[in-house]
Write an enzyme that holds these catalytic residues in place. Structure first.
Site, PDB file in Angstrom:
ATOM      1  CG  ASN A   1      -6.814  -0.933   0.424  1.00 48.10           C
ATOM      2  OD1 ASN A   1      -5.996  -0.639  -0.418  1.00 48.10           O
ATOM      3  ND2 ASN A   1      -6.199  -1.373   1.474  1.00 48.10           N
TER       4      ASN A   1
ATOM      5  CB  CYS B   1      -0.982  -0.124   1.074  1.00 51.08           C
ATOM      6  SG  CYS B   1      -2.071  -1.372   1.060  1.00 51.08           S
TER       7      CYS B   1
ATOM      8  CG  HIS C   1      -3.389   3.296   1.675  1.00 53.77           C
ATOM      9  ND1 HIS C   1      -3.646   2.749   0.623  1.00 53.77           N
ATOM     10  CD2 HIS C   1      -3.366   1.940   2.715  1.00 53.77           C
ATOM     11  CE1 HIS C   1      -4.054   1.520   0.698  1.00 53.77           C
ATOM     12  NE2 HIS C   1      -3.871   1.106   1.884  1.00 53.77           N
TER      13      HIS C   1
END
Ligand code: UT7
Length: 331
Positions: free
Chosen positions: A286, A116, A256
């Site tokens: 995500n 990520c 994020h």
């Protein structure tokens, strides 16, 4: 001569057409819209479902649009970096494939695998090649086709992730805008909390690894949550403090998009009012390395030259960090 900084001069993004809503997931696993939305903030995510398509098919349209927006030919790109954990193949790199698909014939290219944090790792790396004066045009992509590594029988992971990504162009800036500072970290002892157990050199693919669903994401969500909340806030605060930024002088936080509760906790720690925080997790879930460029793409029309922006991420590895940049143009 004034110092050269690496500035983002264009941004683009791409998400596949197909939506997978929480209601759709209710038909697949034992879950419900209320649980998913209240625990994560996600309503739907996009899925690249066409056969024989990969992360490069999400990245290439974004890179082509980027070049069009900036009015440059892909042949002008010097270097193309892709942050991803779902490259089309284990090798060659996704970046090699993307460069070929867009016709970036004069670029060299490589991937950065930082889960990520892939986009902020790639951005910080790409910026070095501009700051040294070596290159004039570096493209940085953050992209993931997470649906390719999900077990749609595991309700603790399949509800979180989606497919998509974005790209930015880095060019030299002598006005003091662009990437000003960054702080990146990694801690490999976090491997067991979030990883893809099989398919690497430790456990190559076998009938057994397939039967055991070991080629998909395994996450100990609660543990990762704790690390993410603390580390994203700590590193963002550290970068802000050493650049004399506070909740008033910071214009935007680009976190994020892993969980709305992690985003809220980070924003609270930084004393930021909610309208300064980019959030689109409800639409895309995500997308791993894709989340931050997808936010920049969506918010680009609102960004003004000189805006103070913090990008912040936490992910598998563990990897985490924050980038401070001053936006370089008005749309
Ligand atoms: O982007 C990379 C970094 N990743 C992250 O930052 C993710 C961090 N972690 C998280 O976002 C959260 O931990 C999750 C969203 C993954 C899970 O949320 P949680 O609030 O930590 O839930 P939990 O794992 O503690 O589970 C609570 C309950 C459990 O039931 P019991 O044991 O209390 O009866 C789970 O079995 O919720 C159950 N559960 C679900 N129920 C309905 C877990 N997943 C689901 C589901 N639908 N999809």
């Amino acid at each position: 001569m004034s110092k050269i900084t690496a500035a983002i001069t264009a941004v683009s993004g791409y998400v596949p057409e197909t939506k997978m809503t929480n209601k759709d997931l209710e038909q697949i696993v034992d879950t419900n819209d209320e649980w998913i939305f209240s625990r994560t903030g996600i309503k739907e995510r996009r899925i690249l479902k066409e056969p024989s398509t990969g992360a490069s098919d999400l990245a290439a349209p974004a890179v082509l649009d980027l070049c069009k927006k900036r009015g440059i030919s892909p042949e002008e790109i010097d270097l193309l970096i892709v942050g991803t954990v779902t490259a089309d193949y284990n090798f060659p790199s996704c970046a090699n494939i993307v460069a070929d698909k867009v016709g970036a014939k004069n670029a060299w290219s490589f991937d950065i695998n930082a889960a990520c944090s892939g986009f902020i790792y790639s951005l910080s790396t790409g910026a070095q090649f501009i700051e040294t004066g070596k290159y004039k045009k570096v493209v940085v992509v953050g992209v993931d086709k997470m649906s390719s590594i999900l077990n749609y029988e595991d309700r603790t992971t399949c509800i979180i992730f989606g497919d998509g990504g974005g790209a930015v162009l880095l060019e030299p800036n002598e006005e003091g805008n662009g990437i000003i500072d960054f702080q990146l970290h990694s801690d490999g002892s976090g491997v067991h909390y979030l990883h893809q157990p099989a398919g690497g050199s430790v456990k190559p693919a076998s009938a057994e690894t397939v039967a055991n669903n070991e080629h998909s994401v395994h996450q100990e969500g609660k543990q990762v949550f704790k690390f993410a909340v603390t580390n994203m806030a700590d590193v963002s605060e550290e970068v802000m403090l050493r650049n004399n930024l506070n909740g008033d002088t910071l214009d935007w936080l680009v976190p994020h998009q892993a969980n709305l509760r992690i985003i809220d906790a980070t924003a609270n720690r930084l004393n930021l009012s909610p309208e300064k925080v980019m959030i689109n997790i409800e639409k895309y879930g995500n997308t791993t390395a894709g989340t931050i460029p997808l936010c920049l793409w969506e918010w680009e029309p609102k960004l003004k030259k000189g805006d103070n922006i913090i990008l912040s991420a936490f992910g598998g590895g563990f990897t985490w960090g924050a980038v401070y940049l001053k936006w370089a143009y008005n749309s």
